[in-house]
Scaffold this motif. Structure first.
Motif, PDB file in Angstrom:
ATOM      1  N   ASP A   1       0.830  -1.204   0.000  1.00  0.00           N
ATOM      2  CA  ASP A   1       0.000   0.000   0.000  1.00  0.00           C
ATOM      3  C   ASP A   1       0.869   1.260   0.000  1.00  0.00           C
ATOM      4  O   ASP A   1       0.564   2.250  -0.663  1.00  0.00           O
ATOM      5  N   ILE A   2       1.961   1.219   0.757  1.00  0.00           N
ATOM      6  CA  ILE A   2       2.861   2.374   0.812  1.00  0.00           C
ATOM      7  C   ILE A   2       3.551   2.573  -0.538  1.00  0.00           C
ATOM      8  O   ILE A   2       3.757   3.710  -0.988  1.00  0.00           O
ATOM      9  N   LEU A   3       3.892   1.492  -1.229  1.00  0.00           N
ATOM     10  CA  LEU A   3       4.478   1.603  -2.559  1.00  0.00           C
ATOM     11  C   LEU A   3       3.484   2.218  -3.539  1.00  0.00           C
ATOM     12  O   LEU A   3       3.853   3.020  -4.401  1.00  0.00           O
ATOM     13  N   ASP A   4       2.216   1.847  -3.422  1.00  0.00           N
ATOM     14  CA  ASP A   4       1.180   2.473  -4.247  1.00  0.00           C
ATOM     15  C   ASP A   4       1.149   3.975  -3.996  1.00  0.00           C
ATOM     16  O   ASP A   4       1.049   4.792  -4.913  1.00  0.00           O
ATOM     17  N   MET A   5       1.208   4.340  -2.704  1.00  0.00           N
ATOM     18  CA  MET A   5       1.186   5.742  -2.322  1.00  0.00           C
ATOM     19  C   MET A   5       2.394   6.478  -2.905  1.00  0.00           C
ATOM     20  O   MET A   5       2.291   7.610  -3.400  1.00  0.00           O
ATOM     21  N   ALA A   6       3.549   5.828  -2.848  1.00  0.00           N
ATOM     22  CA  ALA A   6       4.766   6.442  -3.367  1.00  0.00           C
ATOM     23  C   ALA A   6       4.675   6.670  -4.869  1.00  0.00           C
ATOM     24  O   ALA A   6       5.091   7.712  -5.387  1.00  0.00           O
ATOM     25  N   GLN A   7       4.128   5.703  -5.588  1.00  0.00           N
ATOM     26  CA  GLN A   7       3.960   5.847  -7.031  1.00  0.00           C
ATOM     27  C   GLN A   7       3.064   7.036  -7.347  1.00  0.00           C
ATOM     28  O   GLN A   7       3.366   7.854  -8.214  1.00  0.00           O
ATOM     29  N   MET A   8       1.956   7.152  -6.621  1.00  0.00           N
ATOM     30  CA  MET A   8       1.033   8.255  -6.876  1.00  0.00           C
ATOM     31  C   MET A   8       1.658   9.597  -6.511  1.00  0.00           C
ATOM     32  O   MET A   8       1.434  10.607  -7.190  1.00  0.00           O
ATOM     33  N   ALA A   9       2.446   9.615  -5.437  1.00  0.00           N
ATOM     34  CA  ALA A   9       3.114  10.858  -5.046  1.00  0.00           C
ATOM     35  C   ALA A   9       4.074  11.323  -6.133  1.00  0.00           C
ATOM     36  O   ALA A   9       4.174  12.518  -6.431  1.00  0.00           O
ATOM     37  N   SER A  10       4.785  10.370  -6.732  1.00  0.00           N
ATOM     38  CA  SER A  10       5.718  10.715  -7.794  1.00  0.00           C
ATOM     39  C   SER A  10       4.986  11.236  -9.022  1.00  0.00           C
ATOM     40  O   SER A  10       5.393  12.231  -9.633  1.00  0.00           O
ATOM     41  N   GLN A  11       3.901  10.573  -9.384  1.00  0.00           N
ATOM     42  CA  GLN A  11       3.142  10.990 -10.566  1.00  0.00           C
ATOM     43  C   GLN A  11       2.532  12.373 -10.388  1.00  0.00           C
ATOM     44  O   GLN A  11       2.515  13.176 -11.317  1.00  0.00           O
ATOM     45  N   ARG A  12       2.049  12.663  -9.180  1.00  0.00           N
ATOM     46  CA  ARG A  12       1.388  13.949  -8.923  1.00  0.00           C
ATOM     47  C   ARG A  12       2.355  15.027  -8.430  1.00  0.00           C
ATOM     48  O   ARG A  12       1.961  16.161  -8.217  1.00  0.00           O
ATOM     49  N   ARG A  13       3.621  14.630  -8.205  1.00  0.00           N
ATOM     50  CA  ARG A  13       4.605  15.544  -7.610  1.00  0.00           C
ATOM     51  C   ARG A  13       4.035  16.152  -6.322  1.00  0.00           C
ATOM     52  O   ARG A  13       4.065  17.358  -6.101  1.00  0.00           O
ATOM     53  N   ASP A  14       3.531  15.251  -5.474  1.00  0.00           N
ATOM     54  CA  ASP A  14       2.899  15.648  -4.225  1.00  0.00           C
ATOM     55  C   ASP A  14       3.564  14.888  -3.081  1.00  0.00           C
ATOM     56  O   ASP A  14       4.492  14.108  -3.294  1.00  0.00           O
ATOM     57  N   VAL A  15       3.105  15.123  -1.870  1.00  0.00           N
ATOM     58  CA  VAL A  15       3.633  14.453  -0.686  1.00  0.00           C
ATOM     59  C   VAL A  15       2.476  13.823   0.078  1.00  0.00           C
ATOM     60  O   VAL A  15       1.475  14.496   0.349  1.00  0.00           O
ATOM     61  N   PHE A  16       2.603  12.549   0.418  1.00  0.00           N
ATOM     62  CA  PHE A  16       1.590  11.842   1.180  1.00  0.00           C
ATOM     63  C   PHE A  16       2.223  11.270   2.451  1.00  0.00           C
ATOM     64  O   PHE A  16       3.430  11.018   2.498  1.00  0.00           O
ATOM     65  N   HIS A  17       1.391  11.037   3.466  1.00  0.00           N
ATOM     66  CA  HIS A  17       1.883  10.556   4.751  1.00  0.00           C
ATOM     67  C   HIS A  17       1.093   9.327   5.204  1.00  0.00           C
ATOM     68  O   HIS A  17      -0.119   9.263   5.033  1.00  0.00           O
ATOM     69  N   THR A  18       1.789   8.379   5.784  1.00  0.00           N
ATOM     70  CA  THR A  18       1.118   7.230   6.391  1.00  0.00           C
ATOM     71  C   THR A  18       0.674   7.596   7.803  1.00  0.00           C
ATOM     72  O   THR A  18       1.013   8.665   8.321  1.00  0.00           O
ATOM     73  N   SER A  19      -0.052   6.691   8.429  1.00  0.00           N
ATOM     74  CA  SER A  19      -0.296   6.796   9.861  1.00  0.00           C
ATOM     75  C   SER A  19       0.944   6.262  10.576  1.00  0.00           C
ATOM     76  O   SER A  19       1.950   5.938   9.936  1.00  0.00           O
ATOM     77  N   PHE A  20       0.914   6.154  11.898  1.00  0.00           N
ATOM     78  CA  PHE A  20       2.044   5.595  12.627  1.00  0.00           C
ATOM     79  C   PHE A  20       2.152   4.101  12.320  1.00  0.00           C
ATOM     80  O   PHE A  20       1.152   3.380  12.346  1.00  0.00           O
ATOM     81  N   LEU A  21       3.371   3.656  12.049  1.00  0.00           N
ATOM     82  CA  LEU A  21       3.628   2.280  11.655  1.00  0.00           C
ATOM     83  C   LEU A  21       4.528   1.593  12.672  1.00  0.00           C
ATOM     84  O   LEU A  21       5.273   2.249  13.402  1.00  0.00           O
ATOM     85  N   THR A  22       4.469   0.262  12.688  1.00  0.00           N
ATOM     86  CA  THR A  22       5.337  -0.511  13.583  1.00  0.00           C
ATOM     87  C   THR A  22       6.705  -0.715  12.931  1.00  0.00           C
ATOM     88  O   THR A  22       6.842  -0.599  11.704  1.00  0.00           O
ATOM     89  N   PRO A  23       7.738  -1.018  13.709  1.00  0.00           N
ATOM     90  CA  PRO A  23       9.091  -1.156  13.162  1.00  0.00           C
ATOM     91  C   PRO A  23       9.234  -2.102  11.974  1.00  0.00           C
ATOM     92  O   PRO A  23       9.947  -1.762  11.028  1.00  0.00           O
ATOM     93  N   PRO A  24       8.609  -3.298  11.969  1.00  0.00           N
ATOM     94  CA  PRO A  24       8.793  -4.176  10.802  1.00  0.00           C
ATOM     95  C   PRO A  24       8.293  -3.542   9.509  1.00  0.00           C
ATOM     96  O   PRO A  24       8.920  -3.687   8.466  1.00  0.00           O
ATOM     97  N   ILE A  25       7.166  -2.854   9.569  1.00  0.00           N
ATOM     98  CA  ILE A  25       6.617  -2.208   8.371  1.00  0.00           C
ATOM     99  C   ILE A  25       7.531  -1.072   7.927  1.00  0.00           C
ATOM    100  O   ILE A  25       7.805  -0.903   6.734  1.00  0.00           O
ATOM    101  N   ILE A  26       8.003  -0.280   8.886  1.00  0.00           N
ATOM    102  CA  ILE A  26       8.900   0.833   8.558  1.00  0.00           C
ATOM    103  C   ILE A  26      10.154   0.311   7.860  1.00  0.00           C
ATOM    104  O   ILE A  26      10.579   0.832   6.820  1.00  0.00           O
TER     105      ILE A  26
END
Length: 325
Positions: free
Chosen positions: A66-91
């Protein structure tokens, strides 16, 4: 008041994404378009490989995708998106995967350098000239000298106000003074207005600068155990000094986690670097493992002597399995 109640609902500054199949994702999920698309496919393949090897839990894989999807969209839109708080393994897995993407900058922030629960901000480098302001600090103070409160008490008070767990970062206990809590900045006004008690103690909740956070590295003690196998029930029962039967009961209730993922099978094996958490008993890390000539394992156990600050998923003071007895 209506606006305050609205703030209590889950907040996530990310674009709407189509529903994903819950099966383990593969790189075929993405359509390569230019450099970013190729890099995205490579990153997805790396995540898929980790899953196939069994080194990463399924829910971690899904979150990372899901975060990779978000990153792809951020790059395409030249925007910045943020996740919620994540646990260490996900980070950890997300940051490794994002490194393989072209034209993407990612920053993990938890409010202070040693933070465990963090938010990841992703965006095009041109759109992220500085680190986004995505974490705020609250000071919850009161007279806790006669009524000491645990991490679970502070977390329970916040969740009881209608806040979801993903909007809360680390909770740093300060003894009789109270605690400092890292949260989504959009919840600051709501929490300072709503929170009145933690347990039976009346409190005041105010925002403080991130530079005012007081953090003391956790104290640990090291010991060794000799086991015939690296099964989680054998090693963890030795580390927490309880019987295998007791640990097995706790596992069946979902009270045992390895690397922040619930483990219900006692036959799961551990390796150096794994972190085992048991609700109400604390957390230990698996250190060096040496195999003896007789085929046994000498395992170094690094036990944390202070309360786990963010692991407990619900506001409890003691392990549910122990309470049931």
């Amino acid at each position: 008041m209506a606006a305050a109640v609205a703030l209590a609902r889950p907040l996530r500054r990310v674009p709407h994404l189509p529903p994903r199949s819950r099966s383990v994702p593969t790189p075929l999920h993405f359509f390569a378009r230019g450099r970013c698309g190729v890099a995205l496919a490579v990153a997805a393949a790396a995540v898929g490989d980790s899953s196939a090897k069994g080194s990463v839990h399924r829910h971690v894989i899904e979150e990372v995708m899901d975060i990779l999807d978000m990153a792809q969209m951020a790059s395409q839109r030249r925007d910045v998106f943020h996740t919620s708080f994540l646990t260490p393994p996900i980070i950890k897995e997300a940051m490794l995967a994002i490194k393989k993407l072209a034209d993407i900058k990612a920053v993990a922030q938890g409010g202070y350098p040693q933070a465990e629960r963090c938010r990841i901000s992703v965006g095009h480098p041109d759109s992220m000239r500085s680190n986004p302001d995505v974490v705020a600090a609250l000071s919850i103070s009161g007279n806790f000298r006669l009524e000491p409160c645990s991490h679970g008490d502070f977390l329970g008070a916040i969740l009881g106000a209608g806040i979801t767990r993903e909007k809360v970062g680390d909770i740093l206990l300060q003894g009789e003074r109270g605690a400092q809590v890292l949260v989504d900045p959009e919840l600051v006004d709501y929490l300072t207005f709503t929170l009145e008690k933690v347990g039976k103690v009346g409190i005041s909740c105010t925002q403080i600068p991130l530079l005012a956070i007081e953090y003391e590295p956790p104290r640990t003690k090291s010991s060794k155990t000799v086991e015939s196998s690296l099964r989680v029930d054998a090693v963890a029962s030795a580390g927490f000094k309880i019987s295998r039967t007791k640990l097995g009961s706790m596992m069946s209730y979902g009270d045992v986690r390895v690397n922040w993922s619930v483990v219900t099978k006692s036959g799961a094996t551990l390796k150096a670097g794994d972190v085992v958490s048991v609700s109400g008993l604390g957390r230990l890390k698996i250190g060096e493992i040496v195999t003896t000539k007789r085929g046994k394992y000498v395992v170094q156990l690094i036990q944390y002597l202070i309360e786990v600050l963010y692991e407990l998923p619900t506001p409890v003071k003691a392990c549910s399995a122990l309470r049931r007895e």
